[in-house]
Design a protein around this motif. Structure first.
Motif, mmCIF file in Angstrom:
data_model
loop_
_atom_site.group_PDB
_atom_site.id
_atom_site.type_symbol
_atom_site.label_atom_id
_atom_site.label_comp_id
_atom_site.label_asym_id
_atom_site.label_seq_id
_atom_site.Cartn_x
_atom_site.Cartn_y
_atom_site.Cartn_z
ATOM 1 N N SER A 26 10.463 17.616 -9.371
ATOM 2 C CA SER A 26 9.808 16.364 -9.714
ATOM 3 C C SER A 26 8.571 16.225 -8.839
ATOM 4 O O SER A 26 8.386 16.965 -7.883
ATOM 5 N N VAL A 27 7.720 15.275 -9.172
ATOM 6 C CA VAL A 27 6.512 15.035 -8.393
ATOM 7 C C VAL A 27 6.850 13.994 -7.326
ATOM 8 O O VAL A 27 7.151 12.848 -7.641
ATOM 9 N N PRO A 28 6.844 14.389 -6.036
ATOM 10 C CA PRO A 28 7.271 13.484 -4.957
ATOM 11 C C PRO A 28 6.266 12.373 -4.660
ATOM 12 O O PRO A 28 5.074 12.494 -4.910
ATOM 13 N N SER A 29 6.768 11.326 -4.062
ATOM 14 C CA SER A 29 5.971 10.189 -3.622
ATOM 15 C C SER A 29 5.229 10.549 -2.332
ATOM 16 O O SER A 29 5.628 11.448 -1.602
ATOM 17 N N CYS A 30 4.178 9.801 -2.027
ATOM 18 C CA CYS A 30 3.392 10.017 -0.809
ATOM 19 C C CYS A 30 3.769 9.049 0.307
ATOM 20 O O CYS A 30 3.061 8.964 1.314
ATOM 21 N N ASP A 31 4.876 8.339 0.158
ATOM 22 C CA ASP A 31 5.224 7.304 1.133
ATOM 23 C C ASP A 31 5.526 7.838 2.529
ATOM 24 O O ASP A 31 5.491 7.087 3.503
ATOM 25 N N GLN A 32 5.787 9.120 2.679
ATOM 26 C CA GLN A 32 6.080 9.681 4.001
ATOM 27 C C GLN A 32 4.823 10.086 4.773
ATOM 28 O O GLN A 32 4.900 10.456 5.934
ATOM 29 N N ILE A 33 3.658 9.988 4.149
ATOM 30 C CA ILE A 33 2.412 10.387 4.801
ATOM 31 C C ILE A 33 1.938 9.264 5.725
ATOM 32 O O ILE A 33 1.799 8.116 5.307
ATOM 33 N N ASP A 34 1.685 9.623 6.995
ATOM 34 C CA ASP A 34 1.211 8.668 7.986
ATOM 35 C C ASP A 34 -0.291 8.466 7.798
ATOM 36 O O ASP A 34 -1.084 9.386 8.005
ATOM 37 N N ILE A 35 -0.666 7.255 7.388
ATOM 38 C CA ILE A 35 -2.086 6.942 7.176
ATOM 39 C C ILE A 35 -2.539 5.861 8.163
ATOM 40 O O ILE A 35 -3.313 4.978 7.829
ATOM 41 N N SER A 36 -2.080 5.983 9.389
ATOM 42 C CA SER A 36 -2.366 4.966 10.404
ATOM 43 C C SER A 36 -3.601 5.259 11.250
ATOM 44 O O SER A 36 -3.941 4.473 12.128
ATOM 45 N N LYS A 37 -4.268 6.371 10.994
ATOM 46 C CA LYS A 37 -5.464 6.691 11.775
ATOM 47 C C LYS A 37 -6.617 5.790 11.321
ATOM 48 O O LYS A 37 -6.923 5.704 10.134
ATOM 49 N N ALA A 38 -7.251 5.117 12.262
ATOM 50 C CA ALA A 38 -8.398 4.260 11.942
ATOM 51 C C ALA A 38 -9.595 5.136 11.587
ATOM 52 O O ALA A 38 -9.878 6.117 12.269
ATOM 53 N N SER A 39 -10.262 4.782 10.500
ATOM 54 C CA SER A 39 -11.439 5.548 10.090
ATOM 55 C C SER A 39 -12.366 4.674 9.248
ATOM 56 O O SER A 39 -11.909 3.900 8.406
ATOM 57 N N ASP A 40 -13.668 4.832 9.510
ATOM 58 C CA ASP A 40 -14.672 4.147 8.691
ATOM 59 C C ASP A 40 -15.022 4.986 7.464
ATOM 60 O O ASP A 40 -15.623 4.480 6.516
ATOM 61 N N LYS A 41 -14.656 6.261 7.492
ATOM 62 C CA LYS A 41 -14.940 7.154 6.371
ATOM 63 C C LYS A 41 -13.934 6.921 5.252
ATOM 64 O O LYS A 41 -12.803 6.531 5.500
ATOM 65 N N LYS A 42 -14.380 7.196 4.028
ATOM 66 C CA LYS A 42 -13.491 7.034 2.874
ATOM 67 C C LYS A 42 -13.530 8.293 2.007
ATOM 68 O O LYS A 42 -14.585 8.798 1.666
ATOM 69 N N LEU A 43 -12.359 8.775 1.710
ATOM 70 C CA LEU A 43 -12.157 9.796 0.683
ATOM 71 C C LEU A 43 -10.795 9.476 0.082
ATOM 72 O O LEU A 43 -9.765 9.939 0.559
ATOM 73 N N GLU A 44 -10.811 8.585 -0.895
ATOM 74 C CA GLU A 44 -9.567 8.106 -1.477
ATOM 75 C C GLU A 44 -9.178 8.931 -2.690
ATOM 76 O O GLU A 44 -10.005 9.218 -3.551
ATOM 77 N N MET A 45 -7.879 9.301 -2.705
ATOM 78 C CA MET A 45 -7.326 10.066 -3.815
ATOM 79 C C MET A 45 -5.952 9.507 -4.154
ATOM 80 O O MET A 45 -5.202 9.130 -3.246
ATOM 81 N N PRO A 46 -5.609 9.465 -5.441
ATOM 82 C CA PRO A 46 -4.291 8.966 -5.819
ATOM 83 C C PRO A 46 -3.197 9.997 -5.559
ATOM 84 O O PRO A 46 -3.424 11.203 -5.660
ATOM 85 N N CYS A 47 -2.024 9.491 -5.210
ATOM 86 C CA CYS A 47 -0.851 10.353 -5.123
ATOM 87 C C CYS A 47 -0.526 10.803 -6.552
ATOM 88 O O CYS A 47 -0.656 10.009 -7.497
ATOM 89 N N LEU A 48 -0.153 12.046 -6.719
ATOM 90 C CA LEU A 48 0.117 12.568 -8.057
ATOM 91 C C LEU A 48 1.264 11.858 -8.759
ATOM 92 O O LEU A 48 1.352 11.896 -9.981
ATOM 93 N N ASP A 49 2.145 11.194 -8.011
ATOM 94 C CA ASP A 49 3.229 10.464 -8.670
ATOM 95 C C ASP A 49 2.773 9.076 -9.128
ATOM 96 O O ASP A 49 3.533 8.349 -9.760
ATOM 97 N N GLY A 50 1.527 8.709 -8.798
ATOM 98 C CA GLY A 50 0.978 7.432 -9.231
ATOM 99 C C GLY A 50 1.370 6.248 -8.362
ATOM 100 O O GLY A 50 1.028 5.108 -8.667
ATOM 101 N N SER A 51 2.043 6.483 -7.246
ATOM 102 C CA SER A 51 2.577 5.389 -6.427
ATOM 103 C C SER A 51 1.561 4.742 -5.492
ATOM 104 O O SER A 51 1.743 3.598 -5.097
ATOM 105 N N SER A 52 0.517 5.480 -5.108
ATOM 106 C CA SER A 52 -0.405 4.931 -4.111
ATOM 107 C C SER A 52 -1.725 5.678 -4.122
ATOM 108 O O SER A 52 -1.864 6.717 -4.774
#
Length: 182
Positions: free
Chosen positions: A30-56
């Protein structure tokens, strides 16, 4: 009558034999969720991509490690060749315990189903982002596969350009850059 009974019995036995193969639905992942990825690093840069499962939606520049990021495409021969090594790596204790994470970034697909189908058919049980419009090439460069090692501060400690040719090569890099024993 005896001949008819033998033929009937033979046909029954032949049609009830199993090939040993499981139906596709049971072997696909199955296509896993991205909820386990730590996105707590502060950054002014943006490169946003959707999780393949559509969750985030994940901002690449906010990802904090330790994590391996593997950029791949289902159409890429080198990606297909190295994928069994990544599957084996993800099954090790360092990854199953969550000590190190793994994130895939699927790029340049011809259809929206190509990436998820590849993930399922190759038992890739870690999270994946989808780069719909090739934005990630400005970070990772042209061509795939590309594998980055990111430490707990969110800093890139190693970049591997091209496919891993052996499982040993990949495992050696993980041991060296994350200081773990696999």
């Amino acid at each position: 009558m005896k001949k008819l009974l033998i033929i009937t019995l033979s046909l029954f036995l032949l049609t009830s034999c199993s090939t040993g193969e499981q139906p596709i639905a049971q072997t696909l992942g199955s296509v896993p969720s991205c909820d386990q990825i730590d996105i707590s690093k502060a950054s002014d840069k943006k490169l946003e991509m959707p999780c393949l499962d559509g969750s985030s939606i994940i901002n690449f520049h906010s990802i904090k490690g330790p994590i391996i990021i593997n950029v791949w495409g289902s159409w890429c021969e080198g990606c297909r060749e190295e994928m069994p090594y990544l599957v084996d790596l993800y099954a090790t204790e360092a990854f199953t315990s969550g000590k190190i994470k793994l994130l895939g970034i699927d790029v340049e697909e011809s259809t929206l189903d190509a990436g998820p189908n590849f993930i399922k058919s190759h038992s890739m049980t870690w999270p994946h982002l989808l780069d719909i419009d090739s934005k990630s090439k400005f970070v990772f460069g042209m061509g795939v596969p590309v594998t980055w090692f990111i430490d707990s501060n969110g800093d890139v400690t190693y970049k591997h350009i091209g496919a891993y040719r052996t499982k040993k090569e990949l495992f050696d890099h993980v041991e060296k850059y994350f200081k773990v024993k696999l």
